[in-house]
Design a protein around this motif. Sequence first.
Motif, PDB file in Angstrom:
ATOM      1  N   UNK A 102      46.113  42.317  33.254  1.00  0.00           N
ATOM      2  CA  UNK A 102      45.795  41.627  34.627  1.00  0.00           C
ATOM      3  C   UNK A 102      46.207  42.351  35.744  1.00  0.00           C
ATOM      4  N   UNK A 103      47.377  42.638  35.558  1.00  0.00           N
ATOM      5  CA  UNK A 103      48.247  43.431  36.869  1.00  0.00           C
ATOM      6  C   UNK A 103      47.431  44.597  37.233  1.00  0.00           C
ATOM      7  N   UNK A 104      47.064  45.274  36.200  1.00  0.00           N
ATOM      8  CA  UNK A 104      46.531  46.526  36.526  1.00  0.00           C
ATOM      9  C   UNK A 104      45.280  46.565  37.454  1.00  0.00           C
ATOM     10  N   UNK A 105      44.412  45.247  36.879  1.00  0.00           N
ATOM     11  CA  UNK A 105      43.054  45.250  37.547  1.00  0.00           C
ATOM     12  C   UNK A 105      43.362  44.863  38.962  1.00  0.00           C
ATOM     13  N   UNK A 106      44.226  43.850  39.154  1.00  0.00           N
ATOM     14  CA  UNK A 106      44.420  43.432  40.437  1.00  0.00           C
ATOM     15  C   UNK A 106      44.732  44.811  41.328  1.00  0.00           C
ATOM     16  N   UNK A 107      45.630  45.642  40.724  1.00  0.00           N
ATOM     17  CA  UNK A 107      45.990  46.900  41.689  1.00  0.00           C
ATOM     18  C   UNK A 107      44.892  47.656  41.897  1.00  0.00           C
ATOM     19  N   UNK A 108      43.818  47.716  40.803  1.00  0.00           N
ATOM     20  CA  UNK A 108      42.941  48.589  41.020  1.00  0.00           C
ATOM     21  C   UNK A 108      41.758  48.145  42.139  1.00  0.00           C
ATOM     22  N   UNK A 109      41.746  46.707  42.230  1.00  0.00           N
ATOM     23  CA  UNK A 109      40.636  46.087  43.343  1.00  0.00           C
ATOM     24  C   UNK A 109      41.395  45.838  44.276  1.00  0.00           C
ATOM     25  N   UNK A 110      42.596  45.802  44.378  1.00  0.00           N
ATOM     26  CA  UNK A 110      43.309  45.021  45.780  1.00  0.00           C
ATOM     27  C   UNK A 110      42.611  45.536  47.143  1.00  0.00           C
ATOM     28  N   UNK A 111      42.519  46.499  47.127  1.00  0.00           N
ATOM     29  CA  UNK A 111      42.089  47.173  48.538  1.00  0.00           C
ATOM     30  C   UNK A 111      40.524  47.140  48.857  1.00  0.00           C
ATOM     31  N   UNK A 112      39.851  46.390  48.026  1.00  0.00           N
ATOM     32  CA  UNK A 112      38.449  46.438  48.222  1.00  0.00           C
ATOM     33  C   UNK A 112      37.711  44.930  47.932  1.00  0.00           C
ATOM     34  N   UNK A 113      38.613  44.014  47.793  1.00  0.00           N
ATOM     35  CA  UNK A 113      38.071  42.694  47.589  1.00  0.00           C
ATOM     36  C   UNK A 113      38.015  41.720  48.581  1.00  0.00           C
ATOM     37  N   UNK A 114      38.882  41.920  49.640  1.00  0.00           N
ATOM     38  CA  UNK A 114      38.973  40.967  50.684  1.00  0.00           C
ATOM     39  C   UNK A 114      37.650  40.595  51.244  1.00  0.00           C
ATOM     40  N   UNK A 115      37.490  39.215  51.307  1.00  0.00           N
ATOM     41  CA  UNK A 115      36.005  38.717  51.636  1.00  0.00           C
ATOM     42  C   UNK A 115      35.152  38.547  50.765  1.00  0.00           C
ATOM     43  N   UNK A 116      35.235  39.516  49.336  1.00  0.00           N
ATOM     44  CA  UNK A 116      34.278  39.332  48.535  1.00  0.00           C
ATOM     45  C   UNK A 116      34.402  38.362  47.435  1.00  0.00           C
ATOM     46  N   UNK A 117      33.363  38.030  46.551  1.00  0.00           N
ATOM     47  CA  UNK A 117      33.281  37.181  45.442  1.00  0.00           C
ATOM     48  C   UNK A 117      33.825  37.750  44.290  1.00  0.00           C
ATOM     49  N   UNK A 118      34.614  37.524  43.668  1.00  0.00           N
ATOM     50  CA  UNK A 118      35.050  38.105  42.394  1.00  0.00           C
ATOM     51  C   UNK A 118      35.055  37.183  41.144  1.00  0.00           C
ATOM     52  N   UNK A 119      34.333  37.460  40.111  1.00  0.00           N
ATOM     53  CA  UNK A 119      34.067  36.855  39.087  1.00  0.00           C
ATOM     54  C   UNK A 119      34.835  37.125  37.962  1.00  0.00           C
ATOM     55  N   UNK A 120      35.780  36.484  37.143  1.00  0.00           N
ATOM     56  CA  UNK A 120      36.608  36.966  36.176  1.00  0.00           C
ATOM     57  C   UNK A 120      36.227  36.212  34.867  1.00  0.00           C
ATOM     58  N   UNK A 121      35.349  36.918  33.913  1.00  0.00           N
ATOM     59  CA  UNK A 121      34.786  36.046  32.829  1.00  0.00           C
ATOM     60  C   UNK A 121      35.591  36.575  31.593  1.00  0.00           C
ATOM     61  N   UNK A 122      36.064  35.526  30.897  1.00  0.00           N
ATOM     62  CA  UNK A 122      36.852  35.849  29.595  1.00  0.00           C
ATOM     63  C   UNK A 122      37.298  34.314  28.922  1.00  0.00           C
ATOM     64  N   UNK A 123      38.143  34.517  27.730  1.00  0.00           N
ATOM     65  CA  UNK A 123      38.432  33.382  27.113  1.00  0.00           C
ATOM     66  C   UNK A 123      39.072  32.333  27.872  1.00  0.00           C
ATOM     67  N   UNK A 124      39.398  31.212  27.291  1.00  0.00           N
ATOM     68  CA  UNK A 124      40.087  30.174  27.789  1.00  0.00           C
ATOM     69  C   UNK A 124      41.620  30.308  28.011  1.00  0.00           C
ATOM     70  N   UNK A 125      41.988  31.375  27.344  1.00  0.00           N
ATOM     71  CA  UNK A 125      43.572  31.560  27.207  1.00  0.00           C
ATOM     72  C   UNK A 125      44.103  32.643  28.179  1.00  0.00           C
ATOM     73  N   UNK A 126      43.139  32.987  29.509  1.00  0.00           N
ATOM     74  CA  UNK A 126      43.710  33.673  30.052  1.00  0.00           C
ATOM     75  C   UNK A 126      44.732  33.545  31.247  1.00  0.00           C
ATOM     76  N   UNK A 127      45.603  34.188  31.527  1.00  0.00           N
ATOM     77  CA  UNK A 127      46.871  33.921  32.522  1.00  0.00           C
ATOM     78  C   UNK A 127      46.265  33.670  33.816  1.00  0.00           C
ATOM     79  N   UNK A 128      47.254  33.367  34.937  1.00  0.00           N
ATOM     80  CA  UNK A 128      46.720  33.068  36.161  1.00  0.00           C
ATOM     81  C   UNK A 128      47.135  34.462  37.046  1.00  0.00           C
ATOM     82  N   UNK A 129      47.689  35.582  36.479  1.00  0.00           N
ATOM     83  CA  UNK A 129      48.004  36.536  36.933  1.00  0.00           C
ATOM     84  C   UNK A 129      47.013  37.044  37.835  1.00  0.00           C
ATOM     85  N   UNK A 130      45.930  37.585  37.127  1.00  0.00           N
ATOM     86  CA  UNK A 130      44.693  38.165  37.826  1.00  0.00           C
ATOM     87  C   UNK A 130      44.125  37.137  38.980  1.00  0.00           C
ATOM     88  N   UNK A 131      43.835  36.205  38.623  1.00  0.00           N
ATOM     89  CA  UNK A 131      43.332  35.177  39.612  1.00  0.00           C
ATOM     90  C   UNK A 131      44.071  35.123  40.809  1.00  0.00           C
TER      91      UNK A 131
END
Length: 246
Positions: A102-131
């Motif tokens: 999750x932290x890696x995905x945040x680092x990869x997207x951090x500079x391009x998602x401001x003002x954008x809609x991001x959907x995280x599609x996963x299981x019901x056991x995902x942590x809050x880190x990415x969100x």
Amino acid sequence: MSQAVRAAVFRPDDGRLDNAVELLESLGATPVPDPMLEIVPTEERPPVADFVVLTSSTGVAILADTGWEPGDAKLCCIGPSTAESARGVGWSVDRVPEEYNSAGMVAALRDEVAGKHVVVARSDHGSATMLDGLREAGAEVTETVLYRLRRPEDSGESAAMAAAGDLEAVLFTSSRTVTGFLEAAAERGVRAEAVAGLDHAVVGAIADGPAETAREAGIVVDIVPEEADFDLLAAEVVEAAPSYRN
């Protein structure tokens, strides 16, 4: 003649378990299949968004079966196996983070998602880190639960074997398989004995996440492969297991 390494594997019984058993047998081990996860799909689907993040090949398969398509969204996949699955069903993958979590995905997207809609599609056991991380980067974030993870009621043979000292190896493929193993052991009244029994086995974890979950429970983790790949994990664990026998 020495006994073949008895290796417990906890993958869901959806084809992945059969593949794991076949692989372990090809490596000369005696598989102990004990699924700790049951996949229960929901009816949820990702809404239209600028970015869609998929965290597992299971999520890819569930969406592909429904005919879902990314459309104009940038498709982001955690890890090469998820990306490979996505490409295998004909989708273009736009982002795979250098760090497969999750932290890696945040680092990869951090500079391009401001003002954008991001959907995280996963299981019901995902942590809050990415969100939380994506929201802090200025994104509008929606979580879509594609499937729920449950532990099969008849699981736990491996826990009993570990408690009796009858396992030479275990292969944890997610934090949920670790907690499932411990829950099954507790239900059988042998949690402490099962954890102690793993001291005499090679314990492999596919990535740092399940490794940390195991360590927090008092389980010594011996092997975490450089890549989060089950074939690599199995090969390293089976090769190491004979030297751990008592």
